[in-house]
Write an enzyme that holds these catalytic residues in place. Structure first.
Site, PDB file in Angstrom:
ATOM      1  N   ASN A   9       0.870  -1.177   0.000  1.00  0.00           N
ATOM      2  CA  ASN A   9       0.000   0.000   0.000  1.00  0.00           C
ATOM      3  C   ASN A   9       0.906   1.225   0.000  1.00  0.00           C
ATOM      4  O   ASN A   9       1.463   1.584   1.023  1.00  0.00           O
ATOM      5  CB  ASN A   9      -0.902  -0.017   1.241  1.00  0.00           C
ATOM      6  CG  ASN A   9      -1.789   1.216   1.310  1.00  0.00           C
ATOM      7  OD1 ASN A   9      -1.813   2.025   0.378  1.00  0.00           O
ATOM      8  ND2 ASN A   9      -2.512   1.371   2.411  1.00  0.00           N
ATOM      9  N   LYS A  11       0.088   4.188  -0.371  1.00  0.00           N
ATOM     10  CA  LYS A  11      -0.596   5.378   0.169  1.00  0.00           C
ATOM     11  C   LYS A  11      -0.326   6.567  -0.768  1.00  0.00           C
ATOM     12  O   LYS A  11      -0.224   6.366  -1.978  1.00  0.00           O
ATOM     13  CB  LYS A  11      -0.167   5.627   1.619  1.00  0.00           C
ATOM     14  CG  LYS A  11      -0.351   4.368   2.481  1.00  0.00           C
ATOM     15  CD  LYS A  11      -0.179   4.601   3.942  1.00  0.00           C
ATOM     16  CE  LYS A  11      -0.327   3.272   4.676  1.00  0.00           C
ATOM     17  NZ  LYS A  11      -0.306   3.415   6.128  1.00  0.00           N
ATOM     18  N   HIS A  97      -9.553   1.224   4.647  1.00  0.00           N
ATOM     19  CA  HIS A  97      -8.311   1.432   5.398  1.00  0.00           C
ATOM     20  C   HIS A  97      -8.608   2.390   6.562  1.00  0.00           C
ATOM     21  O   HIS A  97      -9.419   3.307   6.430  1.00  0.00           O
ATOM     22  CB  HIS A  97      -7.236   2.010   4.472  1.00  0.00           C
ATOM     23  CG  HIS A  97      -5.885   1.967   5.091  1.00  0.00           C
ATOM     24  ND1 HIS A  97      -5.491   2.891   6.041  1.00  0.00           N
ATOM     25  CD2 HIS A  97      -4.852   1.105   4.949  1.00  0.00           C
ATOM     26  CE1 HIS A  97      -4.269   2.575   6.439  1.00  0.00           C
ATOM     27  NE2 HIS A  97      -3.860   1.498   5.798  1.00  0.00           N
ATOM     28  N   GLU A  99      -7.072   4.827   7.612  1.00  0.00           N
ATOM     29  CA  GLU A  99      -6.873   6.243   7.276  1.00  0.00           C
ATOM     30  C   GLU A  99      -8.096   6.802   6.569  1.00  0.00           C
ATOM     31  O   GLU A  99      -8.467   7.960   6.774  1.00  0.00           O
ATOM     32  CB  GLU A  99      -5.599   6.391   6.427  1.00  0.00           C
ATOM     33  CG  GLU A  99      -4.354   6.140   7.272  1.00  0.00           C
ATOM     34  CD  GLU A  99      -3.192   5.498   6.534  1.00  0.00           C
ATOM     35  OE1 GLU A  99      -3.174   5.499   5.285  1.00  0.00           O
ATOM     36  OE2 GLU A  99      -2.286   4.973   7.227  1.00  0.00           O
ATOM     37  N   GLU A 169      -5.466  -4.659  10.498  1.00  0.00           N
ATOM     38  CA  GLU A 169      -4.414  -3.659  10.719  1.00  0.00           C
ATOM     39  C   GLU A 169      -4.698  -2.901  12.012  1.00  0.00           C
ATOM     40  O   GLU A 169      -5.521  -1.976  12.021  1.00  0.00           O
ATOM     41  CB  GLU A 169      -4.379  -2.660   9.560  1.00  0.00           C
ATOM     42  CG  GLU A 169      -4.107  -3.278   8.214  1.00  0.00           C
ATOM     43  CD  GLU A 169      -3.516  -2.274   7.235  1.00  0.00           C
ATOM     44  OE1 GLU A 169      -2.463  -2.571   6.693  1.00  0.00           O
ATOM     45  OE2 GLU A 169      -4.107  -1.193   7.054  1.00  0.00           O
ATOM     46  N   GLY A 175       2.534   2.535  10.790  1.00  0.00           N
ATOM     47  CA  GLY A 175       3.498   3.627  10.635  1.00  0.00           C
ATOM     48  C   GLY A 175       4.190   4.019  11.930  1.00  0.00           C
ATOM     49  O   GLY A 175       4.850   5.055  11.993  1.00  0.00           O
ATOM     50  N   SER A 215       3.457  -1.973  10.336  1.00  0.00           N
ATOM     51  CA  SER A 215       4.912  -2.033  10.515  1.00  0.00           C
ATOM     52  C   SER A 215       5.518  -3.389  10.141  1.00  0.00           C
ATOM     53  O   SER A 215       6.473  -3.829  10.777  1.00  0.00           O
ATOM     54  CB  SER A 215       5.299  -1.626  11.943  1.00  0.00           C
ATOM     55  OG  SER A 215       4.893  -0.289  12.193  1.00  0.00           O
TER      56      SER A 215
HETATM   57  P1  13P Z   1       2.974   0.549   7.692  1.00  0.00           P
HETATM   58  O1  13P Z   1       3.473  -0.738   7.110  1.00  0.00           O
HETATM   59  O2  13P Z   1       3.711   1.758   7.199  1.00  0.00           O
HETATM   60  O3  13P Z   1       2.871   0.485   9.191  1.00  0.00           O
HETATM   61  O4  13P Z   1       1.471   0.742   7.148  1.00  0.00           O
HETATM   62  C1  13P Z   1       0.577  -0.300   7.276  1.00  0.00           C
HETATM   63  C2  13P Z   1      -0.604   0.035   6.480  1.00  0.00           C
HETATM   64  O5  13P Z   1      -1.359   0.904   6.813  1.00  0.00           O
HETATM   65  C3  13P Z   1      -0.814  -0.738   5.235  1.00  0.00           C
HETATM   66  O6  13P Z   1      -2.079  -0.498   4.730  1.00  0.00           O
END
Ligand code: 13P
Length: 253
Positions: A9, A11, A97, A99, A169, A175, A215
């Site tokens: 992803n 993003k 997601h 976010e 997640e 992150g 992560s």
């Molecule tokens: P990270 O791997 O940067 O923690 O992000 C995970 C994520 O949100 C994947 O969709």
């Protein structure tokens, strides 16, 4: 065997030249995947044609979208629909997601509509769920995630639910560099599978791939993916570095 999936992803990251270099590196170094393995790349929508071209010919590699709108077309400025994505060959779409839930107020019922839209194209929703830190600290993560699944997915038929990929997640691990331990991941993945076994059947639940996200890196992927109910990962930061993500693909069962 259930599908084992390494999903990137990206993003909202990378310029087109950076994206182009990363895709070239991935194409040059990526491993041959087995029949039950997939590598999926959820790139920013404007880079989908580039990614499709650069990853062309790699077996079991798929370009994905990070989102779509539930309606097929109409006056929804700025949005992209599941049929539009299917028309350019994109058959995997990340939905819900954390976010998007947080910054764009996406509700469980809106995500149910999006899931329907993706499935009606014959495409694969990668449906995200997961709890915030306060819920984890209160120890109520199982019921929190179960409610997300019930509200957005329980209207689906047996045939439809087997087409959905789940991405668990935990928000506190996204992150942050803080990963759920492999035991924590296994525990809630097994719980998620049991939720589907209760609603549908064990045989149906056993067909659903459940990815872990938060992560994931080259250094921890093997340990996390080795858990029996973890069927791969949805990877943010580490998917932006070719060597990291190739190692994560190589960590699939
Ligand atoms: P990270 O791997 O940067 O923690 O992000 C995970 C994520 O949100 C994947 O969709």
């Amino acid at each position: 065997m259930r599908k084992q999936i390494a999903a990137a992803n990206w993003k909202m990251n990378l310029s087109i030249s950076e994206a182009s270099i990363l895709l070239d590196q991935l194409a040059a170094t990526s491993p041959n995947l087995s029949e039950h393995q997939e590598a999926v790349f959820a790139v920013p929508a404007i880079y989908i044609p580039l990614a499709t071209q650069k990853l062309d010919g790699l077996n079991h590699f798929y370009v994905a979208a990070q989102n779509c709108h539930p309606k097929a077309n109409g006056a929804y400025t700025g949005e992209i629909s599941a049929p539009m994505l299917a028309s350019i060959g994109v058959k995997h779409i990340v939905l819900g997601h954390s976010e998007r839930r947080e910054y764009f107020n996406e509700s469980d019922s809106f995500l149910a509509e999006k899931t329907n839209a993706v499935l009606s194209e014959g495409s694969t929703p990668i449906f995200c769920c997961g709890e915030p830190l306060t819920i984890r600290e209160a120890g109520t993560q199982n019921s929190f995630v179960e409610t997300q699944l019930i509200n957005s997915l329980f209207h689906l038929s047996e045939e439809q639910i087997t087409k959905v990929v789940i991405a668990y997640e935990p928000i506190w691990a996204i992150g942050t560099g803080k990963t759920a331990s492999s035991e924590q991941a296994q525990e809630i993945h097994a719980y998620i599978r049991s939720v589907f076994a209760t609603k549908y059947s064990q045989a149906i639940a056993d067909q659903i791939s459940i990815l872990y996200g938060g992560s994931v890196k080259a250094s921890n992927a093997k340990q996390i993916f080795s858990q029996p109910d973890v069927d791969g990962g949805l990877v943010g930061g580490a998917s932006l570095i070719a060597t990291e993500f190739v190692a994560i693909i190589n960590a699939l069962k």
